[in-house]
Enzyme design. Structure first.
Site, short mmCIF file in Angstrom:
data_model
loop_
_atom_site.label_atom_id
_atom_site.label_comp_id
_atom_site.label_asym_id
_atom_site.label_seq_id
_atom_site.Cartn_x
_atom_site.Cartn_y
_atom_site.Cartn_z
N GLY A 59 0.84 -1.21 0.00
CA GLY A 59 0.00 0.00 0.00
C GLY A 59 0.87 1.24 0.00
N VAL A 64 16.93 8.53 -1.28
CA VAL A 64 17.75 7.36 -1.68
C VAL A 64 18.55 7.71 -2.94
CG1 VAL A 64 17.62 5.00 -2.63
CG2 VAL A 64 16.22 5.63 -0.64
N ARG A 119 1.12 -5.14 -5.21
CA ARG A 119 1.29 -6.30 -4.34
C ARG A 119 1.46 -7.48 -5.29
NH1 ARG A 119 -0.56 -4.25 0.70
NH2 ARG A 119 -2.27 -2.77 0.52
N ASP A 148 5.15 -4.71 6.02
CA ASP A 148 5.63 -6.05 6.42
C ASP A 148 5.68 -7.03 5.25
OD1 ASP A 148 2.88 -6.08 6.33
OD2 ASP A 148 2.60 -7.11 8.25
N GLY A 149 4.70 -6.94 4.32
CA GLY A 149 4.71 -7.84 3.16
C GLY A 149 5.96 -7.60 2.32
N THR A 186 4.22 2.81 5.53
CA THR A 186 2.83 2.32 5.58
C THR A 186 2.04 3.22 6.52
OG1 THR A 186 1.37 0.60 6.47
CG2 THR A 186 3.63 0.52 7.22
N ILE A 187 0.83 3.53 6.14
CA ILE A 187 0.02 4.40 7.01
C ILE A 187 -0.39 3.66 8.28
CG2 ILE A 187 -0.85 5.79 5.10
CD1 ILE A 187 -3.61 4.36 5.64
N ASP A 188 -0.25 2.32 8.30
CA ASP A 188 -0.73 1.55 9.45
C ASP A 188 0.17 1.66 10.69
OD1 ASP A 188 -2.70 0.73 7.77
OD2 ASP A 188 -2.05 -1.35 7.60
N ASP A 219 2.39 -0.26 11.71
CA ASP A 219 2.33 -1.54 12.43
C ASP A 219 3.63 -2.35 12.36
OD1 ASP A 219 2.10 -2.01 9.74
OD2 ASP A 219 0.52 -3.49 9.90
N ARG A 257 -26.29 13.25 16.60
CA ARG A 257 -26.14 11.87 16.13
C ARG A 257 -24.87 11.20 16.62
NH1 ARG A 257 -27.95 12.93 9.94
NH2 ARG A 257 -30.07 12.15 10.14
N ARG A 297 -5.64 -2.82 8.71
CA ARG A 297 -6.16 -4.17 8.50
C ARG A 297 -5.96 -5.05 9.73
NH1 ARG A 297 -4.15 -5.93 3.02
NH2 ARG A 297 -2.30 -5.13 4.03
#
Ligand code: F6P
Length: 327
Positions: A14, A26, A75, A106-107, A129-131, A133, A166, A175
């Site tokens: 991603g 780089v 991917r 990680d992938g 990665t935006i996660d 993680d 509301r 994920r």
């Protein structure tokens, strides 16, 4: 191994805001240390299908502020196969590429770990990665920008939520991890935050919301991480609330891929620049199979094995904050 001559750089998985800043760093750091650079398009797919082009200092002009990735991302299922990786290695050899910088999550690093061992090629990873993680780094490139995107969106949702008294269930990306949900929830003053790492049952959530309702709160925001499973995610939660407690009139917003786009924050640009330069330094120092990390504001090197073996933990103190602050 003697002096490295030609580095290949790619982005994979991603995309994340700040990847361009990392590519720029780089490329320029490599040129400064007398290396040639090849840009590999579409990640490992491009390595297998020979989508590579030489890069110069000029090819990365005017990209530091841009979201997405000029090298494109993908991917790749083929890279999971030995045949795919062999094909990729043949292409690297053909172009005289003797080391790699891979930017991703990680992938991406799992693929790099296997490839690095099989083909005996030095690889350094830059976490993008935006996660957020990845174990071994406090921040991944793109996380800070995505966080600000979420907070900006939730501030707007809060306006309409208040106007109509509301509850909104806002689903954010992540994920398998709740980092984005947790921090954005605190920053936007959410009444509750649901993350995959911690089970919050429906009754408990209802208690939070009911408390606010009894205090005549004009709005309630529940941030739900995409990977939250025990309640079935934001849509199911809203349906269940509506069915079981008809006094609430909930709405759902799924923020989706808007969180991956946009101009990177200053923090992400600086982190990406530091990591990109450090990646080339690490290669020239003989490092291989390592990921760069940012720990206590300093750059560190983490072996891929370690980064992939351990699961980064959420800060439980931050979750406790929400409980205190949402009264
Ligand atoms: O890994 C980053 C991420 O944005 C996750 O939060 C999300 O689940 C996933 O990518 C979505 O991937 P895709 O764009 O391939 O659907």
């Amino acid at each position: 191994m003697g002096q490295l001559k030609k580095v290949g750089v790619l982005t994979s998985g991603g995309d994340a805001p700040g990847m361009n800043a990392a590519i720029r760093a780089v490329v320029r750091a490599a040129i400064c240390s007398n290396m040639e650079v090849m840009g590999i398009t579409q990640g490992y797919y491009g390595m297998i299908h020979d989508k590579m082009r030489p890069m110069t200092s000029k090819s990365v002009s005017n990209i530091i502020h841009k979201g997405g990735t000029i090298l494109k991302s993908a991917r790749s299922e083929e890279f999971r196969t030995k045949e795919g990786r062999e094909q990729a290695y043949n292409n690297l050899e053909k172009h005289g590429i003797d080391c790699l910088v891979v930017i991703g999550g990680d992938g991406t690093f799992n693929g790099a770990r296997i490839f690095g061992h099989e083909c005996n090629i030095p690889i350094v990873g830059v976490p993008g990665t935006i996660d957020n993680d990845l174990f071994g780094t406090d921040y991944t490139i793109g996380y800070d920008t995505a966080l600000n995107t979420v907070v900006d969106a939730v501030d707007k949702i809060r306006d309409t939520a208040s106007a109509h008294n509301r509850i909104f269930f806002v689903e954010v990306m992540g994920r398998d991890a709740g980092f984005l949900a947790l921090r954005s929830g605190i920053a936007s003053g959410a009444e509750a935050i649901l993350v995959p790492e911690i089970d919050m049952d429906f009754k408990q959530l209802y208690t939070y919301l009911e408390k606010g309702h009894n205090k005549n709160k004009s709005s309630s925001i529940v941030i739900v991480a995409e990977g939250e499973k025990i309640n079935g995610g934001a849509i199911m939660l809203a349906e269940k609330i509506k069915k079981e407690y008809p006094n609430f009139d909930p709405r759902v917003t799924i923020l989706g891929h808007i969180q991956r786009g946009g101009s990177p924050s200053a923090f992400d640009r600086v982190t990406a620049s530091r990591m990109g330069v450090s990646a080339i330094e690490a290669l020239n120092d003989g490092q291989r199979n390592v990921m760069l990390g940012l720990v206590n504001k300093g750059i560190v090197l983490v072996p891929f094995n370690q980064a992939l073996k351990h699961k980064k933990q959420l800060n439980p103190g931050l979750l406790e904050l929400t409980r205190v602050l949402s009264i």
